[in-house]
Design an enzyme around this catalytic site. Structure first.
Site, PDB file in Angstrom:
ATOM      1  N   ASP A 233      -2.946 -18.114   1.730  1.00  0.00           N
ATOM      2  CA  ASP A 233      -4.106 -18.738   1.074  1.00  0.00           C
ATOM      3  C   ASP A 233      -4.701 -19.827   1.971  1.00  0.00           C
ATOM      4  OD1 ASP A 233      -1.609 -19.842   0.602  1.00  0.00           O
ATOM      5  OD2 ASP A 233      -2.102 -20.653  -1.361  1.00  0.00           O
TER       6      ASP A 233
ATOM      7  N   TYR B 185       0.818  -1.214   0.000  1.00  0.00           N
ATOM      8  CA  TYR B 185       0.000   0.000   0.000  1.00  0.00           C
ATOM      9  C   TYR B 185       0.852   1.264   0.000  1.00  0.00           C
ATOM     10  CZ  TYR B 185      -3.901  -3.103   1.166  1.00  0.00           C
ATOM     11  OH  TYR B 185      -4.843  -4.103   1.157  1.00  0.00           O
TER      12      TYR B 185
ATOM     13  N   LYS C  45       3.518 -15.448   2.481  1.00  0.00           N
ATOM     14  CA  LYS C  45       3.445 -16.162   1.196  1.00  0.00           C
ATOM     15  C   LYS C  45       4.890 -16.437   0.779  1.00  0.00           C
ATOM     16  CE  LYS C  45       0.962 -17.639  -2.324  1.00  0.00           C
ATOM     17  NZ  LYS C  45       0.194 -18.872  -2.220  1.00  0.00           N
TER      18      LYS C  45
ATOM     19  N   ASP D  16      -5.221  -6.888   5.876  1.00  0.00           N
ATOM     20  CA  ASP D  16      -6.424  -6.162   5.453  1.00  0.00           C
ATOM     21  C   ASP D  16      -7.517  -7.176   5.096  1.00  0.00           C
ATOM     22  OD1 ASP D  16      -8.155  -4.257   4.555  1.00  0.00           O
ATOM     23  OD2 ASP D  16      -6.982  -3.632   2.822  1.00  0.00           O
TER      24      ASP D  16
ATOM     25  N   ASP E  44     -10.790  -8.607   7.634  1.00  0.00           N
ATOM     26  CA  ASP E  44     -12.186  -8.460   7.207  1.00  0.00           C
ATOM     27  C   ASP E  44     -12.908  -9.812   7.207  1.00  0.00           C
ATOM     28  OD1 ASP E  44     -12.003  -5.773   6.991  1.00  0.00           O
ATOM     29  OD2 ASP E  44     -12.703  -5.651   4.921  1.00  0.00           O
TER      30      ASP E  44
END
Ligand code: NAD
Length: 366
Positions: free
Chosen positions: A228, A144, A195, A252, A256
């Site tokens: 994942d 970001y 990851k 993020d 959520d």
């Protein structure tokens, strides 16, 4: 009598409604615990655009800088949707606040009481005792904020966009330190999510977390998981996690997902801790509900104030070191809800009460 100096940034739509209830609860607990509240309100978001022409006026930053913590509501809504993206309240207020105060550590409790399991989209058999986990998200690094970030037209006429995911070892170490503190205060279990099978930043992330925990908290049970798989495991069996820590974008998305499986946004609080210490020698922080401004509920006495009230409890704990009043607020919210006092979002079609009455119930249980 200890004095608690904080900035109150209520924001838009339901923001001011739930904020005034959180302040009433804080007032009640302050009277009982012999604390003095010394707070200053300042405009932020759409309200600040309307009054000052900017979502984050200099005067608001100054109010925050003079305080030991920020109690934040939420910003944005249909009234300002037509503004260019860079001037939208969320982007023009929250991101700069995070950056200005280096709020690098986002702590989000994923808490669903056993009595509210029906609010979760997960099968209740998977979460017989509700959900009780914590997400620690790195908040000021990663894709970001990384540079370069640009959209360019190539010589062949095609268009290319680039975002850059970048992490320094020092950034990973400081978020790991926050995660260690959280894991120590709970079950001593920490899962780091990355990851590392694909991304260079994740390879550094995993190496750094492993070394840092080995050196500073060898007693913790540290595990690693690919993001994942983590997304699937959260939906399959959330309580296999206790505390998990991850980089900005993965956090993020996973936070959520965590909010969804925990039922209503009206119950979920969050803390964003800064790199600097406040006048109490504790982290400066911003405390806010996980949800947004819920324009559909605004002005109807329908919003659940618990997320804002629980965010105030986190402020007492992390920025003022007041564990007992924080825990008392958390217990009062739980007792109010468990005893059947509910706003519409957690009433499952049964009897519900309004925003103010919900806060009254919390105060009665203090
Ligand atoms: P939202 O979180 O405001 O609402 C999503 C759903 O959750 C709605 O059905 C709403 O009624 C419900 N909900 C949220 N808070 C609740 C509460 N306290 N009690 C009961 N129900 C609650 O998300 P949205 O509708 O996508 O966004 C509305 C506005 O809020 C947008 O402008 C968005 O940009 C902004 N927003 C701000 C923040 C922030 O300030 N941190 C975060 C998210 C969204």
């Amino acid at each position: 009598m200890p004095s608690l100096k904080f900035a109150v940034l209520a924001g838009d739509y339901i923001g001011p409604e739930v904020m005034s209830e959180a302040l009433r609860v804080l007032d009640a607990v302050a009277r009982q615990e012999n604390l003095t509240l010394d707070y200053t309100a300042a405009d932020v978001g759409g309200a600040a655009i309307d009054r000052h022409g900017s979502a984050l006026p200099e005067s608001t930053i100054a109010t925050c800088a003079a305080a030991d913590a920020i109690l934040f509501g939420s910003v944005g809504g249909p009234k300002w949707e037509k503004l260019p993206p860079a001037q939208q309240p969320e982007r023009a207020a929250l991101l700069p606040l995070r950056k200005h105060f280096t709020l690098f550590a986002n702590i989000r409790p994923g808490l669903l009481y056993r009595e509210l399991t029906d609010a979760s989209p997960l099968k209740t058999a998977r979460i017989p005792d509700g959900i009780d986990i914590v997400c620690i998200r790195e908040l000021t690094g990663g894709v970001y904020f990384g540079q370069p970030k640009a959209t360019t037209t190539l010589p062949d006429g095609d268009i290319q966009a680039v975002d850059t995911m970048v992490y320094r070892k020092s950034e990973i170490e400081r978020i790991t330190a926050t995660a260690i503190t959280a894991a120590r205060s709970r079950k001593g279990k920490l899962c780091s999510i990355d990851k590392a099978n694909v991304l260079e930043t994740s390879v550094l992330w995993r190496k750094t977390v492993t070394a840092y925990v080995a050196q500073h908290a060898p007693e913790l049970a540290l595990t690693h998981m690919y993001v994942d798989n983590a997304a699937m495991q959260l939906a399959r069996d959330p309580n296999q996690f206790d505390v998990f820590v991850t980089e900005n974008m993965f956090g993020d998305i996973l936070s959520d997902e965590m909010a969804v499986i925990c039922g209503s946004l009206g119950m979920l609080s969050s803390a964003s801790l800064g790199a600097s210490k406040n006048s109490c020698g504790l982290p400066f922080g911003l405390y806010e509900p996980a949800g947004g401004t819920a324009p559909d509920l605004a002005g109807k006495d329908l919003a659940n104030p618990c997320a804002q009230i629980l965010s105030a409890a986190l402020m007492l704990r992390y920025s003022f070191g007041l564990e007992k009043p924080a825990a008392r607020i958390e217990a009062a919210v739980k007792q109010a809800v468990v005893s059947g006092t509910r706003t519409a979002d957690i009433a499952f079609g049964g009897k519900s009460i309004g925003t103010r009455a919900m806060a009254d119930a919390v105060i009665a249980h203090l």
